[in-house]
Design a protein around this motif. Structure first.
Motif, short mmCIF file in Angstrom:
data_model
loop_
_atom_site.label_atom_id
_atom_site.label_comp_id
_atom_site.label_asym_id
_atom_site.label_seq_id
_atom_site.Cartn_x
_atom_site.Cartn_y
_atom_site.Cartn_z
N TRP A 1 0.83 -1.20 0.00
CA TRP A 1 0.00 0.00 0.00
C TRP A 1 0.86 1.25 0.00
O TRP A 1 0.58 2.23 -0.71
N ALA B 1 2.34 1.85 -3.47
CA ALA B 1 1.30 2.32 -4.39
C ALA B 1 0.96 3.78 -4.11
O ALA B 1 0.77 4.59 -5.04
N LEU B 2 0.88 4.16 -2.83
CA LEU B 2 0.61 5.55 -2.47
C LEU B 2 1.74 6.46 -2.95
O LEU B 2 1.49 7.55 -3.48
N ARG C 1 1.42 7.02 -6.65
CA ARG C 1 0.30 7.91 -6.95
C ARG C 1 0.68 9.37 -6.66
O ARG C 1 0.40 10.28 -7.45
N ARG D 1 3.09 10.76 -9.31
CA ARG D 1 2.45 11.10 -10.59
C ARG D 1 1.79 12.47 -10.54
O ARG D 1 1.67 13.14 -11.55
N GLU D 2 1.33 12.89 -9.35
CA GLU D 2 0.64 14.17 -9.22
C GLU D 2 1.60 15.35 -9.08
O GLU D 2 1.18 16.50 -9.17
#
Length: 119
Positions: free
Chosen positions: A33, A36-37, A40, A43-44
């Protein structure tokens, strides 16, 4: 005697494997997790600056560093002491003596260096 006190504390092989699974699975899930966080969030983020976005030298060349010795401004004489709310930013002005301080032979470098100190 020591074996008798340790025997009840020993776990069977099946119980040890079950305990590892009970503790290990949430840890592995938490790590997956977190990765994955992180992906994410990455990417932002805004993209890295391009070559044309980098700072450039001014047209006249690099800025030259100015060095000068400064002296603090004197406080005006007052009959009573200054209170904290009466203090202002301490200013300074250019010193009349612009020669840099130099090391004198025989002068101490710092406390405890073994030198005789500044005379």
């Amino acid at each position: 005697m020591m074996a008798l006190t340790m025997e009840p504390l020993a776990l069977s092989a099946g119980l040890a494997a079950g305990l590892i699974l009970i503790v290990g699975l949430p840890v592995v899930g938490g790590l997956i997790w977190a990765v994955a966080l992180g992906i994410r969030i990455r990417r932002e983020e805004p993209p890295t600056p391009q070559e044309e976005d980098q700072p450039r030298l001014p047209e006249g060349g690099p800025v030259v560093e100015a060095q000068e010795r400064r002296e603090p401004d004197e406080l005006p004489p007052r009959p009573e002491r200054l209170l904290p709310h009466e203090l202002r930013t301490q200013g300074s002005h250019t010193s009349s003596n612009q020669r840099r301080r130099r090391w004198h032979p025989g002068a101490s470098g710092s406390f405890g260096s073994g030198g005789p100190g500044h005379r």
